[in-house]
Motif scaffolding. Structure first.
Motif, PDB file in Angstrom:
ATOM      1  N   MET A 185     -27.096  -3.375   1.142  1.00 37.31           N
ATOM      2  CA  MET A 185     -26.568  -4.171   2.267  1.00 37.31           C
ATOM      3  C   MET A 185     -25.731  -5.320   1.767  1.00 37.31           C
ATOM      4  SD  MET A 185     -29.398  -4.724   5.209  1.00 37.31           S
ATOM      5  CE  MET A 185     -28.317  -5.397   6.452  1.00 37.31           C
ATOM      6  N   LYS A 186     -24.688  -5.639   2.506  1.00 38.61           N
ATOM      7  CA  LYS A 186     -23.876  -6.806   2.179  1.00 38.61           C
ATOM      8  C   LYS A 186     -23.296  -7.366   3.468  1.00 38.61           C
ATOM      9  CE  LYS A 186     -20.549  -8.262  -1.250  1.00 38.61           C
ATOM     10  NZ  LYS A 186     -19.856  -7.791  -2.451  1.00 38.61           N
ATOM     11  N   GLU A 187     -23.420  -8.667   3.637  1.00 43.26           N
ATOM     12  CA  GLU A 187     -22.854  -9.361   4.798  1.00 43.26           C
ATOM     13  C   GLU A 187     -23.123  -8.638   6.112  1.00 43.26           C
ATOM     14  OE1 GLU A 187     -18.851  -9.801   3.481  1.00 43.26           O
ATOM     15  OE2 GLU A 187     -19.447 -11.197   1.903  1.00 43.26           O
ATOM     16  N   GLY A 188     -24.361  -8.209   6.275  1.00 39.92           N
ATOM     17  CA  GLY A 188     -24.770  -7.632   7.554  1.00 39.92           C
ATOM     18  C   GLY A 188     -24.374  -6.192   7.770  1.00 39.92           C
ATOM     19  N   LYS A 189     -23.845  -5.562   6.739  1.00 37.56           N
ATOM     20  CA  LYS A 189     -23.445  -4.154   6.890  1.00 37.56           C
ATOM     21  C   LYS A 189     -24.129  -3.321   5.811  1.00 37.56           C
ATOM     22  CE  LYS A 189     -18.775  -5.056   8.630  1.00 37.56           C
ATOM     23  NZ  LYS A 189     -18.383  -6.398   8.118  1.00 37.56           N
ATOM     24  N   ILE A 190     -24.295  -2.023   6.120  1.00 37.94           N
ATOM     25  CA  ILE A 190     -24.746  -1.096   5.088  1.00 37.94           C
ATOM     26  C   ILE A 190     -23.504  -0.670   4.317  1.00 37.94           C
ATOM     27  CG2 ILE A 190     -25.817   1.128   4.596  1.00 37.94           C
ATOM     28  CD1 ILE A 190     -27.915  -0.426   5.869  1.00 37.94           C
ATOM     29  N   LEU A 191     -23.526  -0.982   3.002  1.00 35.59           N
ATOM     30  CA  LEU A 191     -22.353  -0.709   2.186  1.00 35.59           C
ATOM     31  C   LEU A 191     -22.430   0.720   1.646  1.00 35.59           C
ATOM     32  CD1 LEU A 191     -20.217  -2.822   1.565  1.00 35.59           C
ATOM     33  CD2 LEU A 191     -21.344  -3.239  -0.616  1.00 35.59           C
ATOM     34  N   LYS A 192     -23.660   1.154   1.344  1.00 42.80           N
ATOM     35  CA  LYS A 192     -23.794   2.429   0.650  1.00 42.80           C
ATOM     36  C   LYS A 192     -25.208   2.973   0.852  1.00 42.80           C
ATOM     37  CE  LYS A 192     -22.771   5.461  -2.724  1.00 42.80           C
ATOM     38  NZ  LYS A 192     -21.838   6.576  -2.438  1.00 42.80           N
ATOM     39  N   GLU A 193     -25.291   4.261   1.080  1.00 44.39           N
ATOM     40  CA  GLU A 193     -26.593   4.933   1.140  1.00 44.39           C
ATOM     41  C   GLU A 193     -26.673   5.902  -0.043  1.00 44.39           C
ATOM     42  OE1 GLU A 193     -27.156   7.303   4.657  1.00 44.39           O
ATOM     43  OE2 GLU A 193     -29.047   8.137   3.949  1.00 44.39           O
ATOM     44  N   MET A 194     -27.811   5.906  -0.724  1.00 41.42           N
ATOM     45  CA  MET A 194     -27.949   6.790  -1.887  1.00 41.42           C
ATOM     46  C   MET A 194     -29.232   7.591  -1.781  1.00 41.42           C
ATOM     47  SD  MET A 194     -26.895   4.265  -4.946  1.00 41.42           S
ATOM     48  CE  MET A 194     -26.598   2.698  -4.168  1.00 41.42           C
ATOM     49  N   THR A 195     -29.144   8.873  -2.099  1.00 42.07           N
ATOM     50  CA  THR A 195     -30.337   9.719  -2.073  1.00 42.07           C
ATOM     51  C   THR A 195     -30.521  10.499  -3.368  1.00 42.07           C
ATOM     52  OG1 THR A 195     -28.973  11.345  -0.934  1.00 42.07           O
ATOM     53  CG2 THR A 195     -30.454  10.058   0.431  1.00 42.07           C
ATOM     54  N   GLU A 196     -29.466  10.555  -4.187  1.00 38.23           N
ATOM     55  CA  GLU A 196     -29.566  11.332  -5.421  1.00 38.23           C
ATOM     56  C   GLU A 196     -30.300  10.537  -6.495  1.00 38.23           C
ATOM     57  OE1 GLU A 196     -28.655  14.440  -5.638  1.00 38.23           O
ATOM     58  OE2 GLU A 196     -27.950  14.361  -3.560  1.00 38.23           O
ATOM     59  N   LYS A 197     -31.241  11.204  -7.187  1.00 38.20           N
ATOM     60  CA  LYS A 197     -32.068  10.539  -8.191  1.00 38.20           C
ATOM     61  C   LYS A 197     -31.220   9.809  -9.250  1.00 38.20           C
ATOM     62  CE  LYS A 197     -36.191   9.588  -8.688  1.00 38.20           C
ATOM     63  NZ  LYS A 197     -36.790   8.889  -7.548  1.00 38.20           N
ATOM     64  N   ASP A 198     -30.183  10.482  -9.769  1.00 38.11           N
ATOM     65  CA  ASP A 198     -29.405   9.842 -10.851  1.00 38.11           C
ATOM     66  C   ASP A 198     -28.587   8.653 -10.345  1.00 38.11           C
ATOM     67  OD1 ASP A 198     -28.454  12.120  -9.608  1.00 38.11           O
ATOM     68  OD2 ASP A 198     -26.813  12.402 -11.040  1.00 38.11           O
ATOM     69  N   GLU A 199     -28.215   8.659  -9.064  1.00 40.08           N
ATOM     70  CA  GLU A 199     -27.545   7.486  -8.483  1.00 40.08           C
ATOM     71  C   GLU A 199     -28.511   6.300  -8.413  1.00 40.08           C
ATOM     72  OE1 GLU A 199     -24.439   8.097  -4.928  1.00 40.08           O
ATOM     73  OE2 GLU A 199     -26.329   9.168  -4.624  1.00 40.08           O
ATOM     74  N   ILE A 200     -29.731   6.622  -7.984  1.00 40.14           N
ATOM     75  CA  ILE A 200     -30.707   5.563  -7.719  1.00 40.14           C
ATOM     76  C   ILE A 200     -31.242   4.936  -9.006  1.00 40.14           C
ATOM     77  CG2 ILE A 200     -33.026   5.144  -6.790  1.00 40.14           C
ATOM     78  CD1 ILE A 200     -32.373   7.250  -4.645  1.00 40.14           C
ATOM     79  N   THR A 201     -31.487   5.770 -10.022  1.00 43.26           N
ATOM     80  CA  THR A 201     -32.096   5.248 -11.240  1.00 43.26           C
ATOM     81  C   THR A 201     -31.082   4.549 -12.144  1.00 43.26           C
ATOM     82  OG1 THR A 201     -31.846   7.451 -12.156  1.00 43.26           O
ATOM     83  CG2 THR A 201     -34.032   6.860 -11.343  1.00 43.26           C
ATOM     84  N   ASN A 202     -29.801   4.662 -11.836  1.00 42.55           N
ATOM     85  CA  ASN A 202     -28.765   4.037 -12.640  1.00 42.55           C
ATOM     86  C   ASN A 202     -28.518   2.608 -12.150  1.00 42.55           C
ATOM     87  OD1 ASN A 202     -26.359   3.169 -13.729  1.00 42.55           O
ATOM     88  ND2 ASN A 202     -25.377   5.176 -13.630  1.00 42.55           N
ATOM     89  N   LYS A 203     -29.036   1.647 -12.919  1.00 44.46           N
ATOM     90  CA  LYS A 203     -29.003   0.255 -12.480  1.00 44.46           C
ATOM     91  C   LYS A 203     -27.565  -0.259 -12.305  1.00 44.46           C
ATOM     92  CE  LYS A 203     -31.524  -3.943 -13.544  1.00 44.46           C
ATOM     93  NZ  LYS A 203     -32.342  -4.618 -14.543  1.00 44.46           N
ATOM     94  N   GLU A 204     -26.688   0.122 -13.256  1.00 43.56           N
ATOM     95  CA  GLU A 204     -25.285  -0.344 -13.141  1.00 43.56           C
ATOM     96  C   GLU A 204     -24.664   0.157 -11.840  1.00 43.56           C
ATOM     97  OE1 GLU A 204     -25.693   1.121 -16.806  1.00 43.56           O
ATOM     98  OE2 GLU A 204     -26.766  -0.795 -16.662  1.00 43.56           O
ATOM     99  N   ASN A 205     -25.000   1.378 -11.513  1.00 42.96           N
ATOM    100  CA  ASN A 205     -24.471   1.963 -10.281  1.00 42.96           C
ATOM    101  C   ASN A 205     -24.927   1.154  -9.051  1.00 42.96           C
ATOM    102  OD1 ASN A 205     -23.260   4.007  -8.574  1.00 42.96           O
ATOM    103  ND2 ASN A 205     -25.371   4.617  -8.129  1.00 42.96           N
ATOM    104  N   LEU A 206     -26.209   0.781  -9.034  1.00 40.12           N
ATOM    105  CA  LEU A 206     -26.716  -0.012  -7.909  1.00 40.12           C
ATOM    106  C   LEU A 206     -26.025  -1.369  -7.859  1.00 40.12           C
ATOM    107  CD1 LEU A 206     -30.579   0.628  -8.145  1.00 40.12           C
ATOM    108  CD2 LEU A 206     -29.014   1.595  -6.479  1.00 40.12           C
ATOM    109  N   GLU A 207     -25.859  -1.969  -9.047  1.00 35.86           N
ATOM    110  CA  GLU A 207     -25.287  -3.318  -9.106  1.00 35.86           C
ATOM    111  C   GLU A 207     -23.871  -3.392  -8.541  1.00 35.86           C
ATOM    112  OE1 GLU A 207     -25.883  -4.308 -13.193  1.00 35.86           O
ATOM    113  OE2 GLU A 207     -27.805  -5.287 -12.808  1.00 35.86           O
ATOM    114  N   LYS A 208     -23.164  -2.279  -8.616  1.00 37.39           N
ATOM    115  CA  LYS A 208     -21.796  -2.241  -8.080  1.00 37.39           C
ATOM    116  C   LYS A 208     -21.739  -2.649  -6.610  1.00 37.39           C
ATOM    117  CE  LYS A 208     -20.548   1.957  -8.958  1.00 37.39           C
ATOM    118  NZ  LYS A 208     -20.054   3.271  -9.403  1.00 37.39           N
ATOM    119  N   TYR A 209     -22.861  -2.405  -5.906  1.00 40.15           N
ATOM    120  CA  TYR A 209     -22.826  -2.633  -4.455  1.00 40.15           C
ATOM    121  C   TYR A 209     -23.480  -3.952  -4.041  1.00 40.15           C
ATOM    122  CZ  TYR A 209     -21.461   2.232  -4.585  1.00 40.15           C
ATOM    123  OH  TYR A 209     -20.796   3.393  -4.857  1.00 40.15           O
ATOM    124  N   LEU A 210     -23.785  -4.777  -4.996  1.00 43.85           N
ATOM    125  CA  LEU A 210     -24.410  -6.059  -4.646  1.00 43.85           C
ATOM    126  C   LEU A 210     -23.390  -7.031  -4.079  1.00 43.85           C
ATOM    127  CD1 LEU A 210     -27.077  -6.912  -7.349  1.00 43.85           C
ATOM    128  CD2 LEU A 210     -27.413  -6.376  -4.935  1.00 43.85           C
TER     129      LEU A 210
END
Ligand SMILES: Nc1ncnc2c1ncn2[C@@H]1O[C@H](COP(=O)(O)OP(=O)(O)OP(=O)(O)O)[C@@H](O)[C@H]1O
Ligand SMILES: [Mg+2]
Lengths: 229, 277
Positions: free
Chosen positions: A204-229
């Protein structure tokens, strides 16, 4: 089991959530992450009935629940664990559990056993004032309290916030024990925790959902998550 | 002097009985309830009206009065107080003050404006440790102690009590567990109102009954509540007796200053102990 559709929520004139949608399936562990002020708490409070959306809907087990009072939402099997880690500090740990067992008519013995099941050490604290517990113990009491009465969906707001590393492990153990047995929506800013446990992540960012993730390799990749902060 | 102290304890006992309801409504509902003073006045009037019917049996008259206040306070809670949840505190003051003004006019219309005296229902003096005081006043002190102990046990041991204690601290958390907190708050409101009426009943024989008797008492009760801590059951008890003694002792030296002194003490306490909301 839960589906949130195009939710718009404001405090007075300040609009905080913009067209937020998310869904949770049975037994799923869903995480919501995002910076301070992104609107994560606002989202959980709206699901739990503490805030009324301007537009949009919250559907739980095919029933529209937005606009219902929080106590009614709780009766349907949704529990919200607040971010502030406040227990009923003037009551004992056992009495905290009694208050949770009372509206669902659960036997206090069963309620206590359930909490001991997720955190055996609590047995030693039962007769202590809840106000004297440490931060981590309080958080576990709050989660345990919310588990009483067979809820179907737990909303937990930043369970590891402000806790020491060792204590975070206790909380993780509790979450691992719950995984699969109950549906969960957890707000969490600690992305390692998210990577370890999530079945689905919403950034989430500024009241919106920026990205939804369901794939294991997307979720466990910290750098990938950080991109959407 | 010992007589003055005995008198102060009597006033303290009555102040406690009146203030506990005010403190709990303040603490639970966050509402400043001026109507509390009206219930006190109504208690006194119901007593003097029903006493002849009950052949001057004070205990039955008092019991009837306390029970009769249940429907009255239920209506006030359901149709006025409950509408004020969450709105700004000044609306609560205005709305409940309006109830008081309407109530006082109704009282004047039914019973007239002139004070009505009531004699001591026991009329026996007893001598304890070389002090002679009316037995009635001693009974008031004992009764207030009994009420304090009963309420303490009620809030510690019963489920309703525990829920109220929890909600005093975190209302939303109680709601999130599926408990309709407002229902428990209305129980507290009704218990508090019954005690206010009992206060009016008990004080009637000590002064006289008149339409404005609730106003001054209400202001002193606010002082008791602020000094004792909002929603603090034990604090209210201690503060009621301290301020009762302050009133009695000041009054002995200079009558007109008795009530003023209560507010001076309140001011001093609040300087050192800010209000926790
Ligand atoms: N009661 C309120 N009244 C007005 N604005 C509010 C209120 N509560 C939150 N806000 C605002 O709404 C926005 C979202 O707040 P929210 O608490 O939902 O964020 P959050 O993602 O939970 O943040 P945090 O990580 O700090 O808990 C913020 O800009 C905040 O200032
Ligand atoms: Mg938050």
């Amino acid at each position: 089991m839960l589906s949130v559709e195009n939710l718009n929520v404001s405090y007075g004139h300040a609009k905080v959530l913009h067209d937020v949608s998310l869904k949770v399936s049975n037994g799923e562990m869903v995480f919501i992450a995002g910076r301070n002020g992104a609107g994560k708490t606002t989202l959980l409070k709206t699901i739990a009935g503490f805030l009324k959306p301007d537009t949009g809907s919250v559907i739980f087990e095919d029933k529209k629940i937005n606009g219902m009072l929080p106590e009614k939402v709780a009766h349907l099997g949704i529990r919200y664990v607040f971010q502030d880690k406040r227990v009923f500090s003037n009551l004992t740990v056992k009495e905290n559990l009694e208050i949770a067992a009372y509206p669902v008519k659960e036997n206090i013995k069963d309620a206590i056993d359930k909490v001991i099941g997720i955190y055996p050490k609590i047995e030693k604290f039962l007769n202590m004032r809840a106000g004297s517990l440490s931060g981590g113990q309080r958080q576990i009491l709050l989660i345990g309290r919310a588990l009483i009465g067979k809820p179907k969906l737990l909303l937990i707001d930043e369970p590891t916030e402000g806790l020491a590393a060792g204590t975070i492990n206790d909380i993780l153990n509790v979450l691992v024990k719950m995984k699969g047995n109950i549906s969960l929506v957890i707000v969490e800013q600690n992305l390692s925790v998210v990577g370890m446990l999530a079945d689905r992540v919403y950034m989430m960012k500024e009241g919106k959902i920026l990205k939804e993730m369901t794939e294991k390799d997307e979720i466990t990749n910290k750098e990938n998550l950080e991109k959407y902060l | 002097m010992i007589n003055t102290i005995a008198y102060g304890l009597t006033i303290g006992g009555i102040l406690y009985i009146i203030s506990i309801g005010l403190s709990l409504t303040f603490g639970t509902m966050r509402i400043v309830n001026f109507a509390h003073g009206l219930i006190y006045t109504i208690g006194a009037y119901l007593l003097i009206t029903t006493l002849p019917i009950f052949k001057n049996n004070f205990i039955i008259g008092a019991l009837f009065t306390v029970l009769a206040v249940i429907p009255i306070s239920y209506v006030i809670e359901r149709f006025i107080i409950r509408k004020l949840y969450g709105v700004s505190i000044d609306y609560a003051i205005i709305a409940t003050y309006a109830v008081v003004l309407i109530g006082i006019d109704l009282i004047k219309w039914i019973w007239g404006a002139s004070p009505i005296p009531l004699s001591d229902p026991i009329g026996i003096d007893i001598t304890l440790f070389s002090v002679t005081i009316p037995l009635y006043r001693l009974m008031i002190i004992v009764l207030s102690l009994i009420i304090f102990v009963t309420l303490t046990i009620f809030f510690k041991k019963t489920m309703i009590g525990k829920i109220v204690i929890a909600a005093l601290e975190d209302k939303d958390a109680v709601r999130s567990l599926g408990i309709n907190v407002d229902k428990y708050f209305s129980y507290v409101f009704i218990i508090g109102s019954c005690l206010a009426a009992l206060g009016g009943v008990l004080y009637a024989p000590i002064t006289s009954v008149h339409p404005y008797m609730g106003m001054m008492v209400l202001l002193i009760s606010f002082a008791v509540v602020l000094v004792g801590g909002l929603g603090n059951i034990k604090g209210t008890f201690v503060s009621a007796f301290i301020l009762g003694l302050v009133m009695a002792i000041t009054g002995r030296f200079w009558g007109p200053a008795a009530e003023t002194m209560v507010f001076i003490v309140m001011g001093i306490v609040l300087i050192f102990k800010p209000i926790e909301v």
